[in-house]
Design a protein around this motif. Structure first.
Motif, PDB file in Angstrom:
ATOM      1  N   ASP A  84      -4.528  -2.876  14.006  1.00 10.81           N
ATOM      2  CA  ASP A  84      -4.250  -3.774  15.124  1.00 10.81           C
ATOM      3  C   ASP A  84      -5.138  -5.008  15.061  1.00 10.81           C
ATOM      4  OD1 ASP A  84      -6.745  -2.786  15.903  1.00 10.81           O
ATOM      5  OD2 ASP A  84      -5.861  -1.264  17.204  1.00 10.81           O
ATOM      6  N   ASP A  85      -5.231  -5.724  16.203  1.00  9.12           N
ATOM      7  CA  ASP A  85      -5.965  -6.989  16.226  1.00  9.12           C
ATOM      8  C   ASP A  85      -7.418  -6.833  16.654  1.00  9.12           C
ATOM      9  OD1 ASP A  85      -5.550  -6.312  18.832  1.00  9.12           O
ATOM     10  OD2 ASP A  85      -4.714  -8.238  19.458  1.00  9.12           O
ATOM     11  N   GLN A  86      -7.935  -5.625  16.789  1.00  4.11           N
ATOM     12  CA  GLN A  86      -9.345  -5.439  17.135  1.00  4.11           C
ATOM     13  C   GLN A  86     -10.184  -5.663  15.885  1.00  4.11           C
ATOM     14  OE1 GLN A  86     -10.267  -1.765  19.098  1.00  4.11           O
ATOM     15  NE2 GLN A  86     -12.491  -2.027  18.870  1.00  4.11           N
ATOM     16  N   SER A 121     -13.642  -5.877  15.729  1.00  9.84           N
ATOM     17  CA  SER A 121     -15.013  -5.376  15.746  1.00  9.84           C
ATOM     18  C   SER A 121     -15.083  -4.071  16.523  1.00  9.84           C
ATOM     19  CB  SER A 121     -15.952  -6.407  16.380  1.00  9.84           C
ATOM     20  OG  SER A 121     -17.260  -5.876  16.541  1.00  9.84           O
ATOM     21  N   ASP A 122     -16.080  -3.246  16.159  1.00  6.38           N
ATOM     22  CA  ASP A 122     -16.339  -2.030  16.932  1.00  6.38           C
ATOM     23  C   ASP A 122     -16.913  -2.351  18.300  1.00  6.38           C
ATOM     24  OD1 ASP A 122     -15.498  -0.412  14.922  1.00  6.38           O
ATOM     25  OD2 ASP A 122     -17.477  -0.061  14.089  1.00  6.38           O
ATOM     26  N   SER A 134     -17.593  -4.289  21.851  1.00  3.16           N
ATOM     27  CA  SER A 134     -16.786  -4.943  22.876  1.00  3.16           C
ATOM     28  C   SER A 134     -17.600  -5.047  24.152  1.00  3.16           C
ATOM     29  CB  SER A 134     -15.495  -4.152  23.140  1.00  3.16           C
ATOM     30  OG  SER A 134     -15.799  -2.834  23.553  1.00  3.16           O
ATOM     31  N   GLU A 136     -23.082  -6.020  24.907  1.00  2.00           N
ATOM     32  CA  GLU A 136     -21.998  -5.373  24.183  1.00  2.00           C
ATOM     33  C   GLU A 136     -22.312  -3.895  23.998  1.00  2.00           C
ATOM     34  OE1 GLU A 136     -20.088  -8.819  21.387  1.00  2.00           O
ATOM     35  OE2 GLU A 136     -21.706  -7.618  20.552  1.00  2.00           O
ATOM     36  N   ARG A 176     -20.773  -0.179  21.933  1.00  2.00           N
ATOM     37  CA  ARG A 176     -19.868   0.424  20.957  1.00  2.00           C
ATOM     38  C   ARG A 176     -19.440   1.776  21.502  1.00  2.00           C
ATOM     39  NH1 ARG A 176     -21.853   1.516  14.877  1.00  2.00           N
ATOM     40  NH2 ARG A 176     -21.255  -0.658  14.568  1.00  2.00           N
ATOM     41  N   ARG A 190     -15.146  -1.930  11.654  1.00  2.00           N
ATOM     42  CA  ARG A 190     -13.926  -2.734  11.537  1.00  2.00           C
ATOM     43  C   ARG A 190     -14.090  -3.831  10.484  1.00  2.00           C
ATOM     44  NH1 ARG A 190      -9.001  -1.820  14.650  1.00  2.00           N
ATOM     45  NH2 ARG A 190      -9.542  -0.110  16.038  1.00  2.00           N
TER      46      ARG A 190
END
Length: 272
Positions: free
Chosen positions: A83-85, A87-88, A90, A125, A127, A183
């Motif tokens: 998909d479009d994620q 990076s781990d 967020s 952020e 994880r 990712r």
């Protein structure tokens, strides 16, 4: 005289009447035959019907001719989303702190005025725990798919292996690096060790979706949905002992054969 006039009129009218009587009418349109209603058995046969018409030999020949000596390296995602994620890591919020200051003063040679403005942003952020990926398809299904790709000349690379190889190449030897972003490491590994990515999803026992992507340009090379049933061939039979004696039992399509069939349909789509 009146009688003679009437007698003369009758022959004049008679031909017209005979023409009208001899004119044939067009046939009435026929009603369409009644359609047999579809039953659950009919729908099941349609779902399980083979979807490939071209022979395996022609597909492999056309695929090898299309790629020649530049056979692709293909990584396979088994029931894993691409998909479009990116990076781990967020976050759900970001805090911005702004500051503005002014300083004025005098020096012997004149006046001085200093102005400054600063703005800083802080973003916390996190994880999340790594989601457990749904189980991949049965080993026999994977085996059939990989063996058919290899027979076509494709090099199949393992996702986990190329990620670990890529991460190890970044290690300096002191093992002081922080845990890598999975990712970004995954995408780097694909770019270094694969040319294409095959995303394989098994929806049900007889429903599969396959998408093939170019890992550098993102171009879609193939996209298909299939039941994986090979074209009907001379089916093998075996004898089975029953209460009524020995009976012939048709052997069903194996998972390995389904994997091979899915690859053939994919290669046919890639080389059109």
């Amino acid at each position: 005289m009146k009688r003679l006039a009437m007698a003369l009129c009758v022959p004049l009218l008679a031909p017209g009447l005979s023409v009208a009587a001899s004119t044939s009418h067009e046939a009435a349109p026929m009603m369409a035959p009644a359609q047999k209603p579809l039953t659950e058995s009919d729908l099941q046969e349609e779902r399980f019907a083979p979807q490939r018409q071209e022979s395996a030999e022609n597909i492999l020949k056309r695929f090898r001719a299309a790629y020649g000596s530049n056979m692709p390296r293909v990584a396979v995602f088994w029931n894993r989303a691409f998909d479009d994620q990116v990076s781990d890591w967020s976050s759900n919020s970001r805090s911005v702190v702004s500051a503005r200051g002014t300083l004025k003063g005098e020096i012997p040679d004149g006046k001085v005025s200093l102005q400054d403005a600063n703005q800083a942003a802080a973003q916390a952020e996190y994880r999340s725990n790594r989601n457990r990926v749904s189980l991949g398809p049965a080993f026999e299904l994977q085996s059939g798919l990989v063996s058919q790709l290899t027979e076509a000349g494709v090099t199949v690379v393992d996702r986990d292996a190329i990620m670990r190889i890529t991460d190890n190449a970044l290690e300096t030897g002191d093992f002081s690096r922080l845990s890598p972003d999975q990712r970004r490491l995954e995408m780097r590994a694909l770019g270094e060790h694969a040319d294409m990515l095959m995303v394989f999803n098994r929806l049900t026992d007889r429903a599969f979706e396959i998408e093939v992507l170019d890992v550098r340009s993102g171009a879609i090379k193939a996209m298909l949905s299939s039941n994986g049933i090979p074209p009907e061939q001379q089916k093998a039979h075996q004898w089975k002992a029953t209460d009524h004696g020995f009976q012939i039992i048709e052997q069903t399509v194996t998972l390995s054969e389904i994997g091979e069939e899915l690859v053939l349909q994919t290669l046919a789509s890639m080389s059109r």
